[in-house]
Every structure is written in structure tokens, then in C-alpha cells.
Design an enzyme around this catalytic site. Structure first.
Site, PDB file in Angstrom:
ATOM      1  N   HIS A 247      -9.238  -3.244   7.881  1.00 33.93           N
ATOM      2  CA  HIS A 247     -10.192  -3.338   8.833  1.00 33.93           C
ATOM      3  C   HIS A 247     -11.195  -4.339   8.660  1.00 33.93           C
ATOM      4  O   HIS A 247     -12.272  -4.430   9.216  1.00 33.93           O
ATOM      5  CB  HIS A 247     -11.060  -1.852   8.700  1.00 33.93           C
ATOM      6  CG  HIS A 247     -11.494  -1.295   7.351  1.00 33.93           C
ATOM      7  ND1 HIS A 247     -12.246  -2.215   6.445  1.00 33.93           N
ATOM      8  CD2 HIS A 247     -11.134  -0.223   6.567  1.00 33.93           C
ATOM      9  CE1 HIS A 247     -12.332  -1.515   5.429  1.00 33.93           C
ATOM     10  NE2 HIS A 247     -11.708  -0.411   5.545  1.00 33.93           N
TER      11      HIS A 247
ATOM     12  N   GLY B 241      -5.833   6.492   2.592  1.00 36.28           N
ATOM     13  CA  GLY B 241      -5.833   5.207   2.012  1.00 36.28           C
ATOM     14  C   GLY B 241      -6.646   4.195   2.915  1.00 36.28           C
ATOM     15  O   GLY B 241      -6.887   4.539   3.910  1.00 36.28           O
ATOM     16  N   CYS B 242      -6.977   3.064   2.517  1.00 32.48           N
ATOM     17  CA  CYS B 242      -7.840   1.975   3.102  1.00 32.48           C
ATOM     18  C   CYS B 242      -6.739   1.360   4.426  1.00 32.48           C
ATOM     19  O   CYS B 242      -7.394   1.299   5.357  1.00 32.48           O
ATOM     20  CB  CYS B 242      -8.209   0.873   2.081  1.00 32.48           C
ATOM     21  SG  CYS B 242      -8.863  -0.416   2.955  1.00 32.48           S
ATOM     22  N   GLN B 243      -5.526   1.261   3.976  1.00 30.52           N
ATOM     23  CA  GLN B 243      -4.906   0.515   4.997  1.00 30.52           C
ATOM     24  C   GLN B 243      -3.865   1.190   5.709  1.00 30.52           C
ATOM     25  O   GLN B 243      -3.853   1.255   6.829  1.00 30.52           O
ATOM     26  CB  GLN B 243      -3.920  -0.435   4.272  1.00 30.52           C
ATOM     27  CG  GLN B 243      -4.747  -1.472   3.545  1.00 30.52           C
ATOM     28  CD  GLN B 243      -4.520  -2.809   3.841  1.00 30.52           C
ATOM     29  OE1 GLN B 243      -3.860  -3.156   4.796  1.00 30.52           O
ATOM     30  NE2 GLN B 243      -4.765  -3.756   3.151  1.00 30.52           N
TER      31      GLN B 243
ATOM     32  N   SER C  38      -4.351   0.372  -1.907  1.00 32.45           N
ATOM     33  CA  SER C  38      -4.854   1.471  -1.289  1.00 32.45           C
ATOM     34  C   SER C  38      -3.889   1.691  -0.037  1.00 32.45           C
ATOM     35  O   SER C  38      -4.433   1.724   1.163  1.00 32.45           O
ATOM     36  CB  SER C  38      -6.258   1.452  -0.889  1.00 32.45           C
ATOM     37  OG  SER C  38      -6.613   0.246  -0.294  1.00 32.45           O
TER      38      SER C  38
END
Lengths: 142, 415
Positions: B371, A50-52, A118
Site C-alpha cells: 500500500h 499481514g501487511c501485503q 509481513s
């Protein structure tokens, strides 16, 4: 218990929680209690990026039923994974493939299943269903 | 062009200012909103919201082509917005202000046109290790297509650019230097005067990504002398979908067109098209008229408040936030630059930023986790991401106090 009976059970567990702290403390505790995926299964092919937060999912078929183990580096995600595994693990591929997962929404955490979040949870659910469909297809062929 | 000075005000009356921003009165999860995600986007004052609404209500019409009254009014307002932007950054010519969709669009415009016209195998482009993906990927594409090389200025452990390494990277192969003015993740203010001076000594043009700087400090492009400067409207209290590319006349004339279409042409025949003059050469199609007019209103609002006063208050607020956050057990800052603005990135113990952000959200506190579109920077620090609180002038010390209390509460639940 069927998949839906388990979802109903989670729903009623959460209904008695009056505030967000109770709800999250419960989820965090579940995350901490979740049996970790065994190290041998914490491999890149079991990683759902996932993104996070990162999520690992391992699937096994035993006696015609699917069993899942999982992990995440974020504890809230891990708690929700624990619930997802509780609901779906130990059922037939057919039941898992045709299931409608509504408990996340019912306990007021639908945002966790939003693609934009995400956090890996939605990807994990999709992955679980994909495995179920694949095993189902395999069963039908044999 | 006259540089419009900020109107002096006695001191920043933050309580009064907050009344100008309707959204700051909202509740989130039943709690008063503490908005600390200004690095992602800023909230809009009522004057901006009303200006944009008035355009649609009273004089919505396409620009530059209509002979009728409404088109004239819309064109005047659109071009007035360009003048406001030009005055705000002290551009020498109004035509040096190109309206874009935003920062990303502006960088893509320069990278694409520069790549097509000026980059070839053996050339190189310099960026830095702290760039947002928007100032990495367009240059990677330009380099891949031209055969040029991408060079990266490294950073030190405090999150500051290593200027010694930058000087070493500057050689005759470098065709452009593209760096951020202020880091979106760490808040580092880069020594852009030195970066530009060193590049210009070798006749190398410089693009400054001012997305995280323009709302915090006064920028005078004639004094600073970047060849290009980009920013986004929505990060400076204006609407989304509008941004600015400033370029010197010399460079904008040299670059080929980016997109083809209406408004960017003088004459079209099937055998030959002649392109329009600046700025229209780079504004193909119907522009974001409402957005540009809204951006003009946002800049006027800032000028009324006074950018100097804003900067003073933000510096006080940032110092207070760093001091308060430093006292949280187990909190470590990601990036500790001596000169900084806006953003504060941190981690607490080994808690995943996502968990912390989630529990802050439950308390009505909006921060960013992840990020921050700076994956190479995260790799540099070997972390999955950070929690980022980004401040602006409508934030208060109470907001910081709530953030600190919120973090403590979240940590007690997570550990």
C-alpha cells in the site's frame, strides 16, 4: 509420517528443482490446488492480517489431533500455507507446539518467514503454535 | 543568497552515470540488478559514499562546541552543507534550512509545534487523499490533541486532486494546508502553485512534502513560496537519517521549540532557559553531521549532472515505460494523471501485487509492492495494494524492457 519426516520429504522434493522457475511453479501449483477454507470459516476472527497479503487459518481438534485449513489472497503465500498445513496438520498439539519448522529455510525461502516481509506466513505459523499450546494446556487440565 | 544554476551538460550519458553508482553493478539472484524502487530510496554515487567516509576518516568531531581544529573543520563542513541546500532550493536565508532526520521528522516538527501554539478546537487542517502516512498521522495527532478537525482534499479517478473541492474546503477555520508535491504511489504532480496561491489569498500557510519531488525537478522556494517544505536526503542520492525542513524565517520564528537539548539553547538556568537563534533552535543534540555533509555532496553531484538534463531524461524514460507497460495484456494503471513524475503504480489481471513483486525479484528486478504507506488511497481505489516501479535518471530503457519481460514471465507463471 512425523512432522520432521514431512519436512524432509519437502526438502528432497525441492532439491531436484534446479532453477527458481521450477520451484515457484511448484509452489504456485500447490497454492492453486489448496482446498479453500470453507466459506463459513472465512470470517474476520480467522483472518491474520499481514501487511501485503491476507491469510485465513481455521483450526479443528479431532481425536486428539489438530487439523488446519487455510487460504490467502496471494497465491505464493497460499502455496507456502499448503506446505505448512501438510507438515503440521493431523498431529497432536504437543508435537506441533514443540516442533521446529526448518523446511522453509531449507528450500531457500527463509525470507518468507521474516517479520518485515509481513506476508502473513510467519503470523500463521505463530498462530498454529499458539493453538497447539492452548489445546495442550486444555488437555493437561482435563 | 545566489541560486546555484545547474551546470549545463550536452546530454545525459546514462551509461557513464551508472558507473558512478557502485551498487548498480551488483548481481541479485545471479542477475544484473534492475533497481526500480527509487521512490523508497535512491542509490548513492561514489562521491557521496567517499565524502561520508572521509568525514569519519579525517575530521570526525562534534560541531559548534569545540575549540580544537577538528571541531572547526567539522563545523565548517556541516554549515557548508546547509549553504549547499539553501542554494539548491534558493532559500532567502541559510538559517531557513533546518537539518532533520528526514521528511517524517520535518512534518512531525511542524505539526507538533504548530499544534501546540496555533491549533485549537474549531480550527482545521487540510491534507489530501493521496498523502503518505507521514503527512497524515502527525496532523491527526495534532488535531486530536488540540480539538481541531482534519479535512481531506478528494481525488478524481485519474489520481489528481480535485481543486474545486479544495477551494470549498478553504475557509477561516483552516490554519495550515499540508500536501504532497508528487504522489509517492501514482507519481501525480500536484498543482502546488495554485494550492499555495489559494491558501495565501486567505493568509493560510502551506507545507509541501517534497520527498518525491526534490530529486526530479528544480524547486525554487522564493518563487514557489511555500511556508514549509520538507524532504529526505536518502531519496535524493544522499545518506539515510538526514533530511531538510525549509521554513520561512517568519514562521520558524513564530513556532516554539520542538525538542529540548544541547545546541538549541543560549543559556540554561533552572529557572529560565533562553533558546538559540535559527536554525539551531530546532536542532537539539548532536546532529547527523556525516549525513548532512553527505547530503551536501549528493546535491553537488546532482548540480554537476544538471537537474534540467535529469528531468528531460526522466520524462523520456517515464513516457517510454508507460507506453511499454500499456501493451501488457491485462495491465491497468492505478493513477493516470496528466502531469506525473517518478512512480508508476499498476496491477495485472487479478494477480496479487505481492506475487508479481516476488517473481520480479527472482529475476533481479526490484519494485515495491503493497500500500506504499498510503492505506487511505488504496481504500479509495478499493485495492489491496499495487506494484510500483519508480524511475530515476540512472535507469535505462533496457531496465524498462527487462521489467516488461519480467512482468510477462511472472504473469505466465501465475495465471
Amino acid at each position: 509420517m512425523t512432522i520432521n519426516e514431512r519436512q524432509e520429504e519437502i526438502k528432497s522434493d525441492f532439491e531436484v528443482m534446479s532453477n527458481w522457475e521450477d520451484k515457484y511453479e511448484y509452489i504456485i501449483q500447490l497454492g492453486k490446488d489448496l482446498p479453500l477454507i470453507s466459506e463459513e470459516h472465512k470470517v474476520p476472527e480467522n483472518l491474520i492480517k499481514g501487511c501485503q497479503s491476507r491469510v485465513w487459518l481455521h483450526t479443528e481438534l479431532r481425536d486428539g489431533k489438530l487439523y488446519f485449513t487455510g487460504d490467502s489472497d496471494a497465491v505464493i503465500t497460499k502455496g507456502l500455507i499448503s506446505l505448512m498445513i501438510y507438515v503440521l496438520s493431523g498431529h497432536t498439539p504437543k508435537d506441533i507446539a514443540s516442533s521446529d519448522i526448518y523446511f522453509i529455510d531449507a528450500i531457500g525461502l527463509s525470507s518468507h518467514l521474516s517479520p518485515t516481509r509481513s506476508n502473513g506466513l510467519l503470523s500463521m505459523l505463530k498462530q498454529m503454535k499458539l493453538y497447539a499450546v492452548a489445546y495442550q494446556a486444555k488437555n493437561n487440565q482435563s | 543568497m545566489e541560486h546555484i544554476a545547474n551546470i549545463e551538460t550536452a546530454a545525459l550519458d546514462v551509461k557513464q552515470i551508472r558507473k558512478d553508482f557502485p551498487i548498480l553493478q551488483e548481481l541479485v539472484h545471479g542477475k544484473p540488478l534492475v533497481y526500480l524502487d527509487n521512490g523508497a530510496t535512491t542509490q548513492k554515487p561514489l562521491s557521496v559514499i567517499e565524502t561520508e567516509a572521509r568525514y569519519y576518516e579525517e575530521y570526525n568531531s562534534n560541531v559548534h562546541r569545540g575549540v580544537h581544529h577538528l571541531s572547526q573543520v567539522a563545523t565548517n563542513a556541516y554549515e557548508k552543507a546547509r549553504e549547499i541546500v539553501a542554494g539548491f532550493i534558493n532559500a532567502a536565508q541559510t538559517h531557513e534550512i533546518i537539518f532533520t532526520k528526514g521528511t517524517t521528522d520535518g512534518i512531525n516538527l511542524v505539526a507538533n509545534t504548530m499544534g501546540r501554539r496555533f491549533l485549537k478546537a474549531g480550527d482545521s487542517v487540510i491534507i489530501s487523499a493521496m498523502e503518505h502516512h507521514s503527512n497524515i498521522v502527525p496532523w491527526q495527532i495534532a488535531c486530536e490533541e488540540s480539538g481541531a478537525t482534519l479535512k481531506v482534499i478528494p481525488i478524481n479517478e485519474r489520481g489528481e486532486l480535485r481543486m474545486d473541492a479544495y477551494e470549498e474546503l478553504l475557509d477561516d477555520t483552516v490554519k495550515i494546508v499540508a500536501v504532497t508535491y508528487v504522489s509517492n504511489t501514482m507519481g501525480t504532480i500536484n498543482p502546488v502553485e495554485d494550492i499555495i496561491a489559494l491558501a495565501h489569498a486567505r493568509k493560510i500557510p502551506v507545507l509541501l512534502d517534497a520527498a518525491q519531488a526534490i530529486q526530479h525537478m528544480s524547486i525554487d522556494v522564493q518563487a514557489l513560496q511555500p511556508d514549509f517544505l520538507v524532504f529526505s536526503g536518502h531519496k535524493i542520492y544522499g545518506p539515510t537519517g538526514i533530511g531538510v525542513l525549509y521554513g520561512t524565517t517568519e514562521w520558524l520564528e513564530k513556532l516554539p521549540p520542538y525538542q529540548g537539548g544541547g545546541d538549541m539553547i543560549k543559556t540554561v538556568t533552572f529557572s529560565k532557559t533562553t533558546y538559540n537563534e535559527l536554525p539551531y533552535k530546532f536542532e537539539a543534540g548532536t546532529p547527523n553531521i556525516a549525513g548532512a555533509i553527505g547530503l551536501g555532496a549528493a546535491i553537488q553531484y546532482l548540480q554537476q549532472v544538471g537537474l534540467d538534463k535529469i528531468q528531460q531524461w526522466e520524462e523520456q524514460l517515464l513516457a517510454y515505460a508507460l507506453e511499454q507497460l500499456r501493451q501488457i495484456d491485462g495491465l491497468r494503471f492505478i493513477g493516470n494523471a496528466a502531469h506525473r513524475s517518478g512512480a508508476i503504480s499498476f496491477l495485472v489481471h487479478d494477480i496479487h501485487p505481492f506475487d508479481l513483486g516476488e517473481l520480479l525479484d527472482q529475476q533481479g528486478i526490484a519494485v515495491r509492492t503493497g500500500h506504499h504507506c498510503c492505506e487511505p488511497l488504496m481504500d479509495e481505489f478499493k485495492i489491496p495494494g499495487t506494484v510500483r516501479a519508480s524511475l530515476t535518471f540512472y535507469n535505462t530503457k533496457e531496465d524498462i524492457d527487462k521489467l516488461v519481460a519480467g512482468i510477462k514471465r511472472a504473469v505466465s507463471m501465475l495465471r
